[in-house]
Design a protein around this motif. Structure first.
Motif, PDB file in Angstrom:
ATOM      1  N   GLU A   1      29.143  44.510  46.413  1.00 36.74           N
ATOM      2  CA  GLU A   1      29.313  45.472  47.509  1.00 36.74           C
ATOM      3  C   GLU A   1      30.788  45.746  47.791  1.00 36.74           C
ATOM      4  O   GLU A   1      31.195  46.887  48.001  1.00 36.74           O
ATOM      5  CB  GLU A   1      28.627  44.944  48.767  1.00 36.74           C
ATOM      6  N   PHE A   2      31.601  44.689  47.815  1.00 39.23           N
ATOM      7  CA  PHE A   2      33.028  44.847  48.094  1.00 39.23           C
ATOM      8  C   PHE A   2      33.687  45.758  47.066  1.00 39.23           C
ATOM      9  O   PHE A   2      34.429  46.679  47.410  1.00 39.23           O
ATOM     10  CB  PHE A   2      33.706  43.466  48.109  1.00 39.23           C
ATOM     11  N   VAL A   3      33.407  45.506  45.782  1.00 37.38           N
ATOM     12  CA  VAL A   3      34.043  46.280  44.716  1.00 37.38           C
ATOM     13  C   VAL A   3      33.491  47.701  44.668  1.00 37.38           C
ATOM     14  O   VAL A   3      34.202  48.652  44.347  1.00 37.38           O
ATOM     15  CB  VAL A   3      33.854  45.581  43.361  1.00 37.38           C
TER      16      VAL A   3
ATOM     17  N   GLN B   1      36.842  51.716  36.948  1.00 33.84           N
ATOM     18  CA  GLN B   1      37.003  50.296  36.662  1.00 33.84           C
ATOM     19  C   GLN B   1      36.330  49.441  37.727  1.00 33.84           C
ATOM     20  O   GLN B   1      35.646  48.453  37.427  1.00 33.84           O
ATOM     21  CB  GLN B   1      38.487  49.947  36.568  1.00 33.84           C
ATOM     22  N   ALA B   2      36.527  49.820  38.988  1.00 31.55           N
ATOM     23  CA  ALA B   2      35.912  49.064  40.081  1.00 31.55           C
ATOM     24  C   ALA B   2      34.391  49.167  40.022  1.00 31.55           C
ATOM     25  O   ALA B   2      33.687  48.189  40.290  1.00 31.55           O
ATOM     26  CB  ALA B   2      36.428  49.572  41.430  1.00 31.55           C
ATOM     27  N   LEU B   3      33.886  50.345  39.664  1.00 31.94           N
ATOM     28  CA  LEU B   3      32.437  50.512  39.561  1.00 31.94           C
ATOM     29  C   LEU B   3      31.861  49.612  38.472  1.00 31.94           C
ATOM     30  O   LEU B   3      30.805  48.999  38.655  1.00 31.94           O
ATOM     31  CB  LEU B   3      32.102  51.977  39.279  1.00 31.94           C
ATOM     32  N   LYS B   4      32.568  49.498  37.348  1.00 37.46           N
ATOM     33  CA  LYS B   4      32.118  48.597  36.282  1.00 37.46           C
ATOM     34  C   LYS B   4      32.140  47.150  36.775  1.00 37.46           C
ATOM     35  O   LYS B   4      31.259  46.356  36.426  1.00 37.46           O
ATOM     36  CB  LYS B   4      33.011  48.752  35.055  1.00 37.46           C
ATOM     37  N   GLY B   5      33.145  46.822  37.592  1.00 42.43           N
ATOM     38  CA  GLY B   5      33.212  45.481  38.153  1.00 42.43           C
ATOM     39  C   GLY B   5      32.034  45.186  39.068  1.00 42.43           C
ATOM     40  O   GLY B   5      31.462  44.095  39.035  1.00 42.43           O
ATOM     41  N   ALA B   6      31.655  46.178  39.876  1.00 40.47           N
ATOM     42  CA  ALA B   6      30.504  46.002  40.768  1.00 40.47           C
ATOM     43  C   ALA B   6      29.219  45.815  39.965  1.00 40.47           C
ATOM     44  O   ALA B   6      28.372  44.973  40.302  1.00 40.47           O
ATOM     45  CB  ALA B   6      30.374  47.215  41.691  1.00 40.47           C
ATOM     46  N   GLU B   7      29.070  46.586  38.898  1.00 38.32           N
ATOM     47  CA  GLU B   7      27.884  46.452  38.055  1.00 38.32           C
ATOM     48  C   GLU B   7      27.841  45.065  37.399  1.00 38.32           C
ATOM     49  O   GLU B   7      26.773  44.466  37.272  1.00 38.32           O
ATOM     50  CB  GLU B   7      27.885  47.552  36.993  1.00 38.32           C
ATOM     51  N   ALA B   8      29.017  44.553  36.997  1.00 39.57           N
ATOM     52  CA  ALA B   8      29.077  43.225  36.387  1.00 39.57           C
ATOM     53  C   ALA B   8      28.649  42.155  37.387  1.00 39.57           C
ATOM     54  O   ALA B   8      27.917  41.219  37.044  1.00 39.57           O
ATOM     55  CB  ALA B   8      30.488  42.950  35.882  1.00 39.57           C
ATOM     56  N   GLU B   9      29.106  42.280  38.639  1.00 39.68           N
ATOM     57  CA  GLU B   9      28.723  41.316  39.665  1.00 39.68           C
ATOM     58  C   GLU B   9      27.219  41.345  39.911  1.00 39.68           C
ATOM     59  O   GLU B   9      26.587  40.301  40.141  1.00 39.68           O
ATOM     60  CB  GLU B   9      29.488  41.598  40.955  1.00 39.68           C
ATOM     61  N   GLN B  10      26.619  42.522  39.847  1.00 42.65           N
ATOM     62  CA  GLN B  10      25.176  42.617  40.037  1.00 42.65           C
ATOM     63  C   GLN B  10      24.424  41.985  38.865  1.00 42.65           C
ATOM     64  O   GLN B  10      23.371  41.367  39.053  1.00 42.65           O
ATOM     65  CB  GLN B  10      24.785  44.084  40.211  1.00 42.65           C
TER      66      GLN B  10
ATOM     67  N   ILE C   1      32.981  31.722  41.348  1.00 45.86           N
ATOM     68  CA  ILE C   1      32.941  32.467  40.083  1.00 45.86           C
ATOM     69  C   ILE C   1      33.666  33.795  40.260  1.00 45.86           C
ATOM     70  O   ILE C   1      33.343  34.574  41.168  1.00 45.86           O
ATOM     71  CB  ILE C   1      31.493  32.743  39.633  1.00 45.86           C
ATOM     72  N   ASP C   2      34.644  34.035  39.397  1.00 46.22           N
ATOM     73  CA  ASP C   2      35.319  35.329  39.345  1.00 46.22           C
ATOM     74  C   ASP C   2      34.720  36.089  38.169  1.00 46.22           C
ATOM     75  O   ASP C   2      34.816  35.647  37.017  1.00 46.22           O
ATOM     76  CB  ASP C   2      36.822  35.135  39.159  1.00 46.22           C
ATOM     77  N   VAL C   3      34.069  37.216  38.456  1.00 51.65           N
ATOM     78  CA  VAL C   3      33.336  37.976  37.441  1.00 51.65           C
ATOM     79  C   VAL C   3      34.246  39.051  36.852  1.00 51.65           C
ATOM     80  O   VAL C   3      34.889  39.803  37.591  1.00 51.65           O
ATOM     81  CB  VAL C   3      32.081  38.619  38.047  1.00 51.65           C
ATOM     82  N   LYS C   4      34.279  39.135  35.526  1.00 50.23           N
ATOM     83  CA  LYS C   4      35.119  40.105  34.836  1.00 50.23           C
ATOM     84  C   LYS C   4      34.277  40.965  33.895  1.00 50.23           C
ATOM     85  O   LYS C   4      33.423  40.454  33.185  1.00 50.23           O
ATOM     86  CB  LYS C   4      36.217  39.398  34.033  1.00 50.23           C
ATOM     87  N   SER C   5      34.556  42.267  33.893  1.00 51.05           N
ATOM     88  CA  SER C   5      33.748  43.202  33.104  1.00 51.05           C
ATOM     89  C   SER C   5      34.490  43.728  31.876  1.00 51.05           C
ATOM     90  O   SER C   5      34.082  44.734  31.290  1.00 51.05           O
ATOM     91  CB  SER C   5      33.318  44.383  33.978  1.00 51.05           C
ATOM     92  N   HIS C   6      35.586  43.083  31.478  1.00 52.44           N
ATOM     93  CA  HIS C   6      36.349  43.543  30.317  1.00 52.44           C
ATOM     94  C   HIS C   6      35.503  43.488  29.038  1.00 52.44           C
ATOM     95  O   HIS C   6      34.601  42.668  28.918  1.00 52.44           O
ATOM     96  CB  HIS C   6      37.590  42.671  30.114  1.00 52.44           C
TER      97      HIS C   6
END
Length: 220
Positions: free
Chosen positions: A12-14, A79-88, A130-135
């Motif tokens: 949600e934050f990202v 980039q932020a949207l991809k990060g949010a998807e990764a967290e989900q 956990i720090d989630v990364k979508s790279h």
């Protein structure tokens, strides 16, 4: 600490960050478009006079500048949207721990800015962040630092030292939760971790498919 059994807050934050950046991009696009319209009006009014050409050039440069700024913030939004998807994606995986009475919190605000993507407390009272990364690409280890490879090229992470950052998050989470120790993990949802020793100075680096296995291993 509350359970997030429905995972509705994961990312949600990202996602909000992505929206803010998109709005900023649209603002810059709008300003660039106004300058472009201004250039057209200048040609219409001044024709090919010297002052008209000077104003048109200045307006064109300004339009280009603001348009490029818009493109920059639009890329940051994506980039932020991809990060949010990764967290989900990670939240879906962690549902397996919900039924085992793990407590899970998403997007914990940190006083130094930003948030901790995932904070967990096991039934045994052990804490993890956990720090989630979508790279994408391959994650390499060089002199106890992480780098990213795409093809034959190796890059530093634009965010800086990922290991130091998640260690800092672990320290702050420990302070916020008033516990002695929080284990930091980096989880890559799209990249391939190509080194075998996952523990780098106290930080565990895993792919999303190994996340549950690593947490269970750390629990003993």
């Amino acid at each position: 600490m509350k359970k997030h059994s429905e995972n509705q807050k994961a990312g949600e934050f990202v996602r909000q960050m992505s929206l803010d950046r998109r709005q900023k991009a649209m603002g810059f696009y709008g300003i660039g478009l106004l300058f472009l319209v201004g250039v057209g009006l200048i040609f219409f009014v001044f024709k090919t006079s010297g002052i008209g050409l000077l104003l048109a050039v200045a307006g064109g440069v300004a339009a280009y500048y603001y348009w490029k700024k818009g493109e920059y913030w639009m890329r940051r939004s994506e980039q932020a949207l991809k990060g949010a998807e990764a967290e989900q994606e990670v939240a879906v995986i962690l549902r397996l721990l919900n039924i085992k009475n793990w407590q899970i919190e998403y997007n914990l605000p940190l006083k130094r800015g930003g948030d901790a993507d995932v904070v967990l407390c096991s039934p045994r009272g052990n804490w993890y962040v956990i720090d989630v990364k979508s790279h994408r690409g391959r994650i390499l280890r060089e002199n106890n630092r992480l780098k990213r490879a795409k093809g034959n090229k190796v890059y530093d992470f634009s965010e800086g030292d990922l290991l130091s950052k998640v260690r800092g998050q672990a320290s702050e989470v420990a302070r916020l939760k008033q516990v002695k120790w929080v284990v930091p993990l980096l989880c890559f949802t799209r990249a391939k971790v190509v080194f075998s020793k996952n523990n780098i100075n106290g930080v565990y680096v895993v792919e999303k498919t190994d996340l549950i296995r690593m947490l269970e291993k750390l629990e003993g």
